[in-house]
Design an enzyme around this catalytic site. Sequence first.
Site, PDB file in Angstrom:
ATOM      1  N   HIS A  18       0.833  -1.210   0.000  1.00 13.80           N
ATOM      2  CA  HIS A  18       0.000   0.000   0.000  1.00 13.80           C
ATOM      3  C   HIS A  18       0.863   1.255   0.000  1.00 13.80           C
ATOM      4  O   HIS A  18       0.524   2.244  -0.641  1.00 13.80           O
ATOM      5  CB  HIS A  18      -0.932   0.002   1.219  1.00 13.80           C
ATOM      6  CG  HIS A  18      -1.845  -1.187   1.247  1.00 13.80           C
ATOM      7  ND1 HIS A  18      -2.072  -1.947   2.365  1.00 13.80           N
ATOM      8  CD2 HIS A  18      -2.568  -1.771   0.263  1.00 13.80           C
ATOM      9  CE1 HIS A  18      -2.910  -2.928   2.078  1.00 13.80           C
ATOM     10  NE2 HIS A  18      -3.215  -2.857   0.809  1.00 13.80           N
ATOM     11  N   ASP A 114      -5.896   6.117   0.415  1.00 14.00           N
ATOM     12  CA  ASP A 114      -5.965   4.887  -0.373  1.00 14.00           C
ATOM     13  C   ASP A 114      -7.217   4.103   0.004  1.00 14.00           C
ATOM     14  O   ASP A 114      -8.034   4.548   0.824  1.00 14.00           O
ATOM     15  CB  ASP A 114      -4.654   4.089  -0.318  1.00 14.00           C
ATOM     16  CG  ASP A 114      -4.375   3.483   1.047  1.00 14.00           C
ATOM     17  OD1 ASP A 114      -5.250   3.544   1.936  1.00 14.00           O
ATOM     18  OD2 ASP A 114      -3.264   2.936   1.231  1.00 14.00           O
TER      19      ASP A 114
HETATM   20  N1  UDP Z   1       8.478  -5.929  -2.893  1.00 16.28           N
HETATM   21  C1  UDP Z   1       9.858  -5.796  -2.901  1.00 16.28           C
HETATM   22  N2  UDP Z   1      10.589  -6.848  -2.441  1.00 16.28           N
HETATM   23  C2  UDP Z   1      10.043  -7.998  -1.978  1.00 16.28           C
HETATM   24  C3  UDP Z   1       8.633  -8.127  -1.994  1.00 16.28           C
HETATM   25  C4  UDP Z   1       7.878  -7.065  -2.456  1.00 16.28           C
HETATM   26  O1  UDP Z   1      10.402  -4.767  -3.323  1.00 16.28           O
HETATM   27  O2  UDP Z   1      10.790  -8.898  -1.596  1.00 16.28           O
HETATM   28  C5  UDP Z   1       7.666  -4.795  -3.380  1.00 16.28           C
HETATM   29  C6  UDP Z   1       7.216  -5.064  -4.810  1.00 16.28           C
HETATM   30  O3  UDP Z   1       8.183  -4.603  -5.725  1.00 16.28           O
HETATM   31  C7  UDP Z   1       5.900  -4.300  -4.869  1.00 16.28           C
HETATM   32  C8  UDP Z   1       5.366  -4.369  -3.432  1.00 16.28           C
HETATM   33  O4  UDP Z   1       6.477  -4.682  -2.616  1.00 16.28           O
HETATM   34  O5  UDP Z   1       6.142  -2.953  -5.218  1.00 16.28           O
HETATM   35  C9  UDP Z   1       4.336  -5.474  -3.268  1.00 16.28           C
HETATM   36  O6  UDP Z   1       3.116  -5.032  -3.760  1.00 16.28           O
HETATM   37  P1  UDP Z   1       2.061  -5.999  -4.420  1.00 16.28           P
HETATM   38  O7  UDP Z   1       0.876  -5.158  -4.779  1.00 16.28           O
HETATM   39  O8  UDP Z   1       2.654  -6.746  -5.530  1.00 16.28           O
HETATM   40  O9  UDP Z   1       1.693  -7.038  -3.326  1.00 16.28           O
HETATM   41  P2  UDP Z   1       1.305  -6.959  -1.776  1.00 16.28           P
HETATM   42  O10 UDP Z   1       2.560  -6.895  -1.044  1.00 16.28           O
HETATM   43  O11 UDP Z   1       0.446  -5.734  -1.594  1.00 16.28           O
HETATM   44  O12 UDP Z   1       0.564  -8.222  -1.561  1.00 16.28           O
END
Ligand code: UDP
Length: 483
Positions: A18, A114
């Site tokens: 988020h 958001d």
């Molecule tokens: N992310 C990252 N490294 C990790 C895991 C996630 O940089 O090891 C970042 C990824 O690049 C993205 C965000 O965290 O920008 C994850 O957002 P997403 O909407 O894909 O999934 P959520 O974490 O909300 O389930």
Amino acid sequence: MKTTKPHVALLASPGMGHVIPVLELGKRLVVYHEFQVTIFVVATDAATVESQLRNLPNPNLFNVVSLPPVDISGVVDPAASIVTKIIVMMRESLPALRSAISAMSLRPTALIVDLFGSEAMVIADELKMLKYVFIASNAWFLSATTYFPTIDKQLEEEHINQQKPLMIPGCKPVPFEDTLEAFLDPKDQVYVEYLRLGLEIPKADGVLINTWEDLETATLAAMRDTTSLGRVTKVPVYPIGPLVRQVTPPALEDSVLGWLDKQPTESVIYVSFGSGGTLSSKQMIELAWGLEQSQQRFVWVVRPPMDNDASGTFFEVGNGSDGTPNYLPDGFLTRNSEKGLVVQKWAPQAELLAHPSMGGFLSHCGWNSTMESILNGVPMIAWPLYAEQKMNATMLTEELGVAVRSKELPTTERIVEREEIETMVRRIIVDKEGHGMRSRVKKLKHSAEKATSIVGSSYDSLSKVAKDCEIGLLSHMSKALGA
Ligand code: UDP
């Protein structure tokens, strides 16, 4: 009259998935429109947030404020869903947000919240600010979220109990298998909360969406169709995406990037389940064997398995090792030391996906991950876990043709077997089918780049919001002068 640029406040819900898109929106308002921006974050480690802000142009216009931690233990059942917990945290943070905004010497002209921050729009009303909701997901998801609370009991019965698709006027139906968990149980707090926010979003002055016109033309047209009685979002919608974290050179030499430098072009599959996704112990073992048997190169971001909760580590994002991951099959790390890398908990995903060696992404289909994959022209293996990820997976596989997925959806009970995983990896990296998907995803990449360029539709949409903020500021200033 001396004019100045607006100050805009943004509110991000807990969780890096988020926070990251809200930071990106804030950056665009600073860089393209020279606005002053304050980002309020809730229950997210300030150091992790700061790590996303390296090399920021105009840092003096950008301010991140961590709202004080809130204790929700007395107001929410420990077994409540992650969405309920996030919503309650946001609610408990409202007094601190109100005080922080009220105390600002330069009162923000607009508040952008958001999805889970929609209750904060009352503060914008009280303080005479414009109010926007930023959906860090797609328009199809927004249409389901705002349409579901308006349907009658019979339609709800057909969708939830008879498992018929949710028919949304002018939009793709949502198959029952993909529906949001929040819709499933009217007795669960998450159902009540979710319905409320679906009704609250259309009260904003506008809704910003992390999508772009050419990706979701029909859905966006349906949202703007004033002749449709069932119009699902009755306020202006602004597709401003895809906003993804822009890749910056790593502060320190990164061993994973160094390893990728030595691999052939488009040969590596990246495996990650977002900021909080976890697999069961059995599924971890099958995935490990599937990767090994595929004989393809991989980078896998692992975190300890959890047997009953796919979003189990949502609040525990962090770097670092837990020692040798003993939940992987015996000898896995040694046998695969040439072909694969295992990273514990967190990897610089945007940087990794941008590397020319990346050939595929086995992903939980969070919308940020999806956008990052598309913007880097990387086809996907869709492995949805929770939230709107099943809808995203369906869009990627059936509509856009840039992903494959298992025959049956993985769940906490249903395991995807190693043979199927092996096949999916080879379909993406080795088979001709993968080449077709790669060329389709590269077309989408160009379409996305065009939308966000300074002559593109998303740039134009954000400029319209910026213009409204400038008009709002002028009107405040003339009222203040007249007073
Ligand atoms: N992310 C990252 N490294 C990790 C895991 C996630 O940089 O090891 C970042 C990824 O690049 C993205 C965000 O965290 O920008 C994850 O957002 P997403 O909407 O894909 O999934 P959520 O974490 O909300 O389930």
